[in-house]
Design a protein around this motif. Structure first.
Motif, PDB file in Angstrom:
ATOM      1  N   VAL A 254       0.837  -1.208   0.000  1.00  0.00           N
ATOM      2  CA  VAL A 254       0.000   0.000   0.000  1.00  0.00           C
ATOM      3  C   VAL A 254       0.871   1.258   0.000  1.00  0.00           C
ATOM      4  O   VAL A 254       0.621   2.187  -0.766  1.00  0.00           O
ATOM      5  CB  VAL A 254      -0.964   0.005   1.211  1.00  0.00           C
ATOM      6  N   SER A 255       1.902   1.267   0.829  1.00  0.00           N
ATOM      7  CA  SER A 255       2.658   2.517   0.914  1.00  0.00           C
ATOM      8  C   SER A 255       3.507   2.757  -0.331  1.00  0.00           C
ATOM      9  O   SER A 255       3.970   3.863  -0.562  1.00  0.00           O
ATOM     10  CB  SER A 255       3.484   2.581   2.204  1.00  0.00           C
TER      11      SER A 255
ATOM     12  N   LYS B  53       0.382   4.686  -4.978  1.00  0.00           N
ATOM     13  CA  LYS B  53      -0.569   5.786  -4.811  1.00  0.00           C
ATOM     14  C   LYS B  53      -1.991   5.320  -5.124  1.00  0.00           C
ATOM     15  O   LYS B  53      -2.947   5.851  -4.565  1.00  0.00           O
ATOM     16  CB  LYS B  53      -0.182   6.963  -5.716  1.00  0.00           C
TER      17      LYS B  53
ATOM     18  N   GLN C 155      -3.265   3.342  -2.115  1.00  0.00           N
ATOM     19  CA  GLN C 155      -3.520   4.298  -1.028  1.00  0.00           C
ATOM     20  C   GLN C 155      -4.878   4.966  -1.224  1.00  0.00           C
ATOM     21  O   GLN C 155      -5.667   5.073  -0.295  1.00  0.00           O
ATOM     22  CB  GLN C 155      -2.418   5.355  -0.961  1.00  0.00           C
ATOM     23  N   ARG C 156      -5.150   5.421  -2.472  1.00  0.00           N
ATOM     24  CA  ARG C 156      -6.417   6.118  -2.716  1.00  0.00           C
ATOM     25  C   ARG C 156      -7.614   5.191  -2.513  1.00  0.00           C
ATOM     26  O   ARG C 156      -8.633   5.586  -1.961  1.00  0.00           O
ATOM     27  CB  ARG C 156      -6.406   6.741  -4.119  1.00  0.00           C
TER      28      ARG C 156
ATOM     29  N   CYS D 136      -7.662   2.679  -0.480  1.00  0.00           N
ATOM     30  CA  CYS D 136      -7.740   2.452   0.972  1.00  0.00           C
ATOM     31  C   CYS D 136      -8.383   3.658   1.666  1.00  0.00           C
ATOM     32  O   CYS D 136      -9.294   3.495   2.486  1.00  0.00           O
ATOM     33  CB  CYS D 136      -6.333   2.190   1.500  1.00  0.00           C
ATOM     34  N   PHE D 137      -7.932   4.865   1.334  1.00  0.00           N
ATOM     35  CA  PHE D 137      -8.493   6.078   1.963  1.00  0.00           C
ATOM     36  C   PHE D 137      -9.999   6.147   1.701  1.00  0.00           C
ATOM     37  O   PHE D 137     -10.784   6.486   2.588  1.00  0.00           O
ATOM     38  CB  PHE D 137      -7.842   7.352   1.423  1.00  0.00           C
TER      39      PHE D 137
ATOM     40  N   LEU E 260      -6.015   4.699   9.886  1.00  0.00           N
ATOM     41  CA  LEU E 260      -5.140   4.065   8.901  1.00  0.00           C
ATOM     42  C   LEU E 260      -4.256   2.993   9.531  1.00  0.00           C
ATOM     43  O   LEU E 260      -4.127   1.882   8.988  1.00  0.00           O
ATOM     44  CB  LEU E 260      -4.273   5.127   8.223  1.00  0.00           C
TER      45      LEU E 260
ATOM     46  N   VAL F 294       1.596  10.111   8.001  1.00  0.00           N
ATOM     47  CA  VAL F 294       0.471  10.485   7.147  1.00  0.00           C
ATOM     48  C   VAL F 294       0.668  11.940   6.721  1.00  0.00           C
ATOM     49  O   VAL F 294       0.744  12.834   7.562  1.00  0.00           O
ATOM     50  CB  VAL F 294      -0.870  10.324   7.892  1.00  0.00           C
TER      51      VAL F 294
ATOM     52  N   GLU G 142      -0.738  11.342   1.276  1.00  0.00           N
ATOM     53  CA  GLU G 142      -0.176  10.004   1.149  1.00  0.00           C
ATOM     54  C   GLU G 142       0.431   9.520   2.453  1.00  0.00           C
ATOM     55  O   GLU G 142       0.532  10.282   3.427  1.00  0.00           O
ATOM     56  CB  GLU G 142       0.822   9.916  -0.010  1.00  0.00           C
ATOM     57  N   ILE G 143       0.824   8.256   2.482  1.00  0.00           N
ATOM     58  CA  ILE G 143       1.361   7.661   3.700  1.00  0.00           C
ATOM     59  C   ILE G 143       2.720   7.030   3.424  1.00  0.00           C
ATOM     60  O   ILE G 143       3.065   6.712   2.287  1.00  0.00           O
ATOM     61  CB  ILE G 143       0.413   6.578   4.292  1.00  0.00           C
TER      62      ILE G 143
ATOM     63  N   SER H 242       5.225   4.053   5.522  1.00  0.00           N
ATOM     64  CA  SER H 242       5.210   3.131   6.665  1.00  0.00           C
ATOM     65  C   SER H 242       6.619   2.890   7.201  1.00  0.00           C
ATOM     66  O   SER H 242       7.146   1.785   7.142  1.00  0.00           O
ATOM     67  CB  SER H 242       4.569   1.815   6.241  1.00  0.00           C
TER      68      SER H 242
END
Lengths: 407, 407
Positions: free
Chosen positions: A129-130, A133, A136-137, A139-140, A270, A282, A295-296, A298
């Protein structure tokens, strides 16, 4: 057997013995299981090693060469490429926990590594995920977090509909491989947009279309979580970027009291949803007074370097503690204001000790150099200052940074 | 030449190449001039290395073995004995500045080492004083500093006259080799006194007779000075000793406002008179409300471990900066109270990570372990806590320390 051959054999035996002794001498530190293995030897690994020393945590580092930032300061270095699955697998077998200096490790390769005794921190699922992009989107969105509108479709029709909805200028982002401003483009009109899409078509990355939001400022928040589920949130900070690179950081973010609770909730949502082990950073936009998730990452993050001097527990110590499933430390700040100014390489000569000496004459600054060549756009160090009044503290850190960053 | 011999030679050449590569790999860190060489690899060297990392200071350590405290965490380790003048001389030639992890280096050997490019920090002259209780007393007296009355004479008549003047109980101290309570005896009467003197006669050390003063409490103060003459004083702290070993430390010393100026003046007088480079620690008695100088140490000191988290610049960073003649850092405390509790070995099993994990569950403590076997009376780590109220901070640090020090 002729005498010359016998002599040769005798010499050969002696040399073989010397070679073995020498080899054992090189590798003796590596035969024991390390507490934490770090893949990559950049400044994050360097600062993790520094944090490991007081806690007696045995760190092992997989480095491309002994001249890399972390390899300069740590004794237990294994040479090998983070891109080589065999090197990574062999390395991981010698560590209880394996963590990362950067995110550019191929997750598919990690997943093929059989790790009976160790675990990855973060897990390959979180890394996936990290690194993406797009993921991530997704997931968000699934978690109901606020974020700029986006379009992941590759259909021309859907893209056109999206552009019609959000208008130009429009952001185009590469799914993977972007950091420090790389992989992000702004299209002012259809011509520019088509140009970017065409250029991206040749790369193996899916373009993401995103509305361009009015950004009041950028913010960031760190959260830490250990495998037992203990979690803790660091203060919300303001970041100042240019050319996509973090230049300055102010902790806590000024005039942010109305945003702190929401930012903390986003970070915790998250961390829990992804079941993150270790630090999760984050990055947020403040747009028209509202928070949007950008974005994130980890792992320990550039927006958390102020925690070394500014918080009760640094992000590096915290990441190590979380990786080992140890109790987390307090995250409170120990001074009203902390500021970090990054040193960004501009192709000037390597930092010499005369400049360091001059910068140290500025009272009340904490200088961190990473031992890296100052290539253009490369983070080569940072300066942190603590105090009471943001402008004064920022001015102090900037003076030291400007001395260090002179040509 | 027969074929077997030719094959052998070919193999020999290949092995020689491998050997050379291997050898260069082992020694490549040692061919460059180090910024600072540290003789000895105990916890002081370990914490100096930790402080050197952010400043990019290249530290080299002369260690007896790779398992010693500092050698566990630093990459650039040269194996050799600090007692071997050849090892010390060879080591010193590879460093710009040479400093010490402890004071038990023979000064006469140091003075025989020709150091054209480097310098000792502190100088052999300062080392000689800090190794000798006799020279210290002569120095304190010459500078007009307050100290307990003493007698250095070896004449029986002068000793008897001194004893008549100060009475029993009487302190007898060995000139050299004493630390952590070793080399100090209390004689309650003439019989005990004669016994001690007799026992000391067999050792190559001059006994010092000293009046036994009523000690309200023990205090310590650190001062730092660089070769350019810049100097800075740390806060006055209270130390709690038992069996001659520092157990706890409170910074700043409670109710000491009337003593701070005098203690600072004593420390500066000594640093200037001795032309100290680096940290000088001054141990003091408070007796009937007055300060008396007890002894000095010319290196980072156990009474300064609180500075790592408690002061703007730690004593270790400060010692490195002073050694290199760099500007000194600020010495102010960053919290109203700092407390350090030492971990003293009691022959229990080596500290395992379960205990460390339990101790880390105590919020607001900074744990430092030195990677040493917990032999009886040996310093194996320390715990520092910061806060507002001495009793609360002390209680917090003690809880963590007691968990770490369990059998």
């Amino acid at each position: 057997m002729p005498e010359s051959a016998a002599n040769c054999l005798c010499l050969f035996r002696r040399i073989l013995t010397a070679l073995l002794v020498c080899w054992q001498g090189r590798t003796n530190v590596n035969t024991e299981l390390a507490d934490i293995g770090i893949i990559g030897a950049g400044q994050l690994a360097r600062m993790m090693h520094q944090a490991a020393i007081p806690l007696g945590i045995r760190v092992r580092i997989l480095a491309g060469s002994r001249s890399e930032s972390a390899a300069q300061v740590a004794p237990d270095v294994v040479l090998g490429s983070p891109d080589d699955p065999v090197a990574v697998a062999n390395f991981a077998q010698t560590c209880r926990v394996v963590t990362f200096d950067h995110e550019l490790v191929e997750v598919e390769k990690l997943e093929r590594v059989d790790l009976p005794a160790a675990h990855w921190c973060p897990s390959p699922a979180v890394m996936r995920v990290s690194q993406s992009k797009r993921l991530q989107r997704e997931c968000f969105t699934r978690l109901g977090l606020p974020l700029p509108r986006f379009c992941l479709s590759s259909s021309e029709g859907e893209r056109a509909a999206f552009i019609k909805k959000v208008g130009f200028p429009l952001m185009v982002k590469a799914d993977r491989g972007g950091y420090d401003g790389r992989g992000v483009w702004k299209a002012e009109d259809t011509a520019e947009f088509n140009q970017i899409i065409e250029a991206l078509a040749s790369r193996n990355t899916l373009p993401i279309l995103e509305e361009r939001v009015d950004i009041d400022r950028e913010l960031a928040i760190l959260v830490v979580r250990n495998p037992s589920g203990a979690e803790s949130v660091y203060p919300l900070v303001q970041t100042v970027q240019s050319d996509g690179i973090l230049r300055e950081l102010i902790a806590p973010a000024p005039e942010s009291s109305s945003l702190v609770a929401e930012a903390g909730a986003i970070a915790l949502t998250l961390a829990r949803a992804l079941e993150v082990d270790g630090i999760l950073a984050v990055e947020l936009f403040q747009s028209k007074g509202k928070l949007l998730v950008n974005e994130i990452a980890s792992r320990p993050h550039n927006s958390g370097h102020y925690t070394i001097e500014g918080c009760e527990t640094s992000q590096f110590e915290q990441h190590l503690r979380a990786s080992l499933d140890w109790p987390l430390g307090a995250t409170a700040m120990i001074s009203p204001v902390a500021v970090t100014v990054n040193l960004i390489g501009r192709g000037q000569p390597a930092l010499d000790q005369w400049r360091l000496k001059d910068a140290l004459a500025v009272k009340g600054v904490h200088i961190h150099v990473y031992g890296k060549e100052p290539r253009v756009g490369r983070k080569i160090g940072h300066v942190t200052a603590l105090g009471y009044q943001t402008n004064e503290v920022l001015a102090r850190a900037r003076i030291a940074a400007s001395i260090l960053n002179e040509d």
